[in-house]
Scaffold this motif. Sequence first.
Motif, PDB file in Angstrom:
ATOM      1  N   ARG B 132      43.021  69.473  15.529  1.00  0.00           N
ATOM      2  CA  ARG B 132      42.583  68.230  16.180  1.00  0.00           C
ATOM      3  C   ARG B 132      42.996  67.014  15.349  1.00  0.00           C
ATOM      4  O   ARG B 132      43.475  66.007  15.876  1.00  0.00           O
ATOM      5  N   GLY B 133      42.821  67.116  14.045  1.00  0.00           N
ATOM      6  CA  GLY B 133      43.159  65.993  13.168  1.00  0.00           C
ATOM      7  C   GLY B 133      44.653  65.708  13.138  1.00  0.00           C
ATOM      8  O   GLY B 133      45.073  64.548  13.117  1.00  0.00           O
ATOM      9  N   MET B 134      45.447  66.784  13.160  1.00  0.00           N
ATOM     10  CA  MET B 134      46.913  66.586  13.153  1.00  0.00           C
ATOM     11  C   MET B 134      47.352  65.909  14.456  1.00  0.00           C
ATOM     12  O   MET B 134      48.227  65.032  14.454  1.00  0.00           O
ATOM     13  N   ALA B 135      46.759  66.334  15.560  1.00  0.00           N
ATOM     14  CA  ALA B 135      47.102  65.709  16.850  1.00  0.00           C
ATOM     15  C   ALA B 135      46.729  64.229  16.832  1.00  0.00           C
ATOM     16  O   ALA B 135      47.469  63.381  17.353  1.00  0.00           O
ATOM     17  N   GLN B 136      45.567  63.932  16.217  1.00  0.00           N
ATOM     18  CA  GLN B 136      45.151  62.523  16.156  1.00  0.00           C
ATOM     19  C   GLN B 136      46.117  61.712  15.291  1.00  0.00           C
ATOM     20  O   GLN B 136      46.414  60.562  15.586  1.00  0.00           O
ATOM     21  N   ARG B 137      46.636  62.344  14.214  1.00  0.00           N
ATOM     22  CA  ARG B 137      47.621  61.639  13.385  1.00  0.00           C
ATOM     23  C   ARG B 137      48.905  61.383  14.173  1.00  0.00           C
ATOM     24  O   ARG B 137      49.542  60.336  14.034  1.00  0.00           O
ATOM     25  N   LEU B 138      49.261  62.334  15.027  1.00  0.00           N
ATOM     26  CA  LEU B 138      50.427  62.108  15.886  1.00  0.00           C
ATOM     27  C   LEU B 138      50.138  60.952  16.856  1.00  0.00           C
ATOM     28  O   LEU B 138      51.024  60.137  17.146  1.00  0.00           O
ATOM     29  N   GLY B 139      48.878  60.897  17.324  1.00  0.00           N
ATOM     30  CA  GLY B 139      48.481  59.781  18.185  1.00  0.00           C
ATOM     31  C   GLY B 139      48.633  58.441  17.469  1.00  0.00           C
ATOM     32  O   GLY B 139      49.036  57.441  18.072  1.00  0.00           O
ATOM     33  N   ILE B 140      48.335  58.423  16.174  1.00  0.00           N
ATOM     34  CA  ILE B 140      48.507  57.193  15.384  1.00  0.00           C
ATOM     35  C   ILE B 140      49.995  56.823  15.324  1.00  0.00           C
ATOM     36  O   ILE B 140      50.370  55.661  15.512  1.00  0.00           O
ATOM     37  N   ALA B 141      50.841  57.837  15.096  1.00  0.00           N
ATOM     38  CA  ALA B 141      52.292  57.575  15.044  1.00  0.00           C
ATOM     39  C   ALA B 141      52.788  57.049  16.389  1.00  0.00           C
ATOM     40  O   ALA B 141      53.608  56.121  16.438  1.00  0.00           O
ATOM     41  N   ARG B 142      52.267  57.624  17.485  1.00  0.00           N
ATOM     42  CA  ARG B 142      52.645  57.159  18.830  1.00  0.00           C
ATOM     43  C   ARG B 142      52.239  55.693  19.011  1.00  0.00           C
ATOM     44  O   ARG B 142      53.019  54.886  19.520  1.00  0.00           O
ATOM     45  N   MET B 143      51.031  55.367  18.556  1.00  0.00           N
ATOM     46  CA  MET B 143      50.529  54.001  18.741  1.00  0.00           C
ATOM     47  C   MET B 143      51.372  52.977  17.974  1.00  0.00           C
ATOM     48  O   MET B 143      51.557  51.851  18.433  1.00  0.00           O
ATOM     49  N   LEU B 144      51.875  53.388  16.799  1.00  0.00           N
ATOM     50  CA  LEU B 144      52.575  52.427  15.924  1.00  0.00           C
ATOM     51  C   LEU B 144      54.071  52.356  16.185  1.00  0.00           C
ATOM     52  O   LEU B 144      54.747  51.449  15.698  1.00  0.00           O
ATOM     53  N   LEU B 145      54.602  53.312  16.958  1.00  0.00           N
ATOM     54  CA  LEU B 145      56.055  53.472  17.076  1.00  0.00           C
ATOM     55  C   LEU B 145      56.759  52.199  17.554  1.00  0.00           C
ATOM     56  O   LEU B 145      57.855  51.877  17.100  1.00  0.00           O
TER      57      LEU B 145
END
Lengths: 227, 229
Positions: B132-145
């Motif tokens: 879950r945490g790794m997916a959320q970190r990917l969500g952060i990368a998506r948000m900042l891209l």
Amino acid sequence: MSRVRQLRALVRKDVLLEAHTKETIVAMALFALVSMVIFQFAVGQRAGDSSLIAGGIIWATVSLAAVLGVGRTWVPEREQRVLDGLLTAPVARLTMFMARAIVLTLFLLAVEVVIVPLGIVFFTRQIAPSDLALMAGVCVLANLCIAVAGTLLASMSVFSRARELVIPVLLLPALVPVVIAASGATQAVLGPGTQLAEYLGYCRFLAVYAAVFSLVAYATYDHVLDD
Amino acid sequence: MRVRGVAHAFAGRPVLAGVDLDVAAGERVAVVGPNGAGKSTLLRIMATLLTPREGTVAVGGTPYPEGVRAARRRIGYLGHDPLVYLDLTAWQNLRLFGDLYGVDGLDDAVPDALARVGLLPRAHDHVRTFSRGMAQRLGIARMLLHSPDVLLLDEPYTGLDAQGSRLLDGIVTGASSGTAVVMVTHDLARAHALCGRVVMIARGLLAWDAGTADVSHDQLAQRYAESAG
């Protein structure tokens, strides 16, 4: 920002998802295959000249299989809770609509690659190579009709709780004209003696149907997804 | 970002009753309040996911819904969920969102974004295999891209471990001087530590608005308790 780039990205996304999960095409193709076999047992041996009903059987089967494909539209976004991510992206809703319709058209074509030859083997005695090109024309036009109407209805029901019920109840009646015209065009090709004028008339009807539903989608799709 | 007189209701039940909020470029604002106060609804309206019944929202002078696509280009949104496809790889997800936001040079931008959140070694793994945490970190990368001007974060620490939380803390505090951050949270300590302002939403209204330099964490907690009733 290029709409073509966005469209290509959305289509590629759906194809990648399907390549990984194989949930939609396999379900549609299996359903269509089993339906064709059942039709073969039900009428194949009894009909005097079954080429007269081959078109009806093929297109009734394709439209029922399409319900499965349309029902899967937006399911990854709902199940994987990514709809908000897609809706906050600066993508015109019409681009999303076109991507969905293109993908559904591709899925239907994949099903027809199995179903149409099977229908020809089961229900007709012979077919000229030139008639295959005419059949391909019917498939492309009918798929456009099904994809445009199906994508619009699937998007209208994306936030509905009873979407599994809503989609077939709304989609199948909307597809009745498509089934009639596509069956007529198919019969004009597969029946005794190719009736080119009749075939073209049905194809024109399918083109008009696709154009009308495309216009409805163009006029309403922003509101369908944003409100 | 400017919010003026925003009101909204669900099934006739008022959720927001006329909220005004200004967030300047470079400012970090925490939105706090009890459950059902209207915080997430306010953030969803700011993120263009909901059209308010009344009032207006604008980003950098671009009001929406009129200029909604231009506004979306300037917003990065992260909710409770990472908003990424579980059946795509991390790379495919970022490639998709990069294309949707018109990000140039994705062949470099995607690995850079993945490296920033520590997911480069898992770039070609499907997100379904992530924690879950790794997916959320990917969500952060998506948000900042797409380098947004405004970050809208709705309880973004959900599912993050200590390392992931520190990563997000760094992103919130290290946002460039032109980036505004609005974060909905129940964590008053983190709100006080990371943000320059804390605003309290209660019963659909902005109850108070305080600069964290002027109040201690304990004072903030006391005001929160009084307003939440």
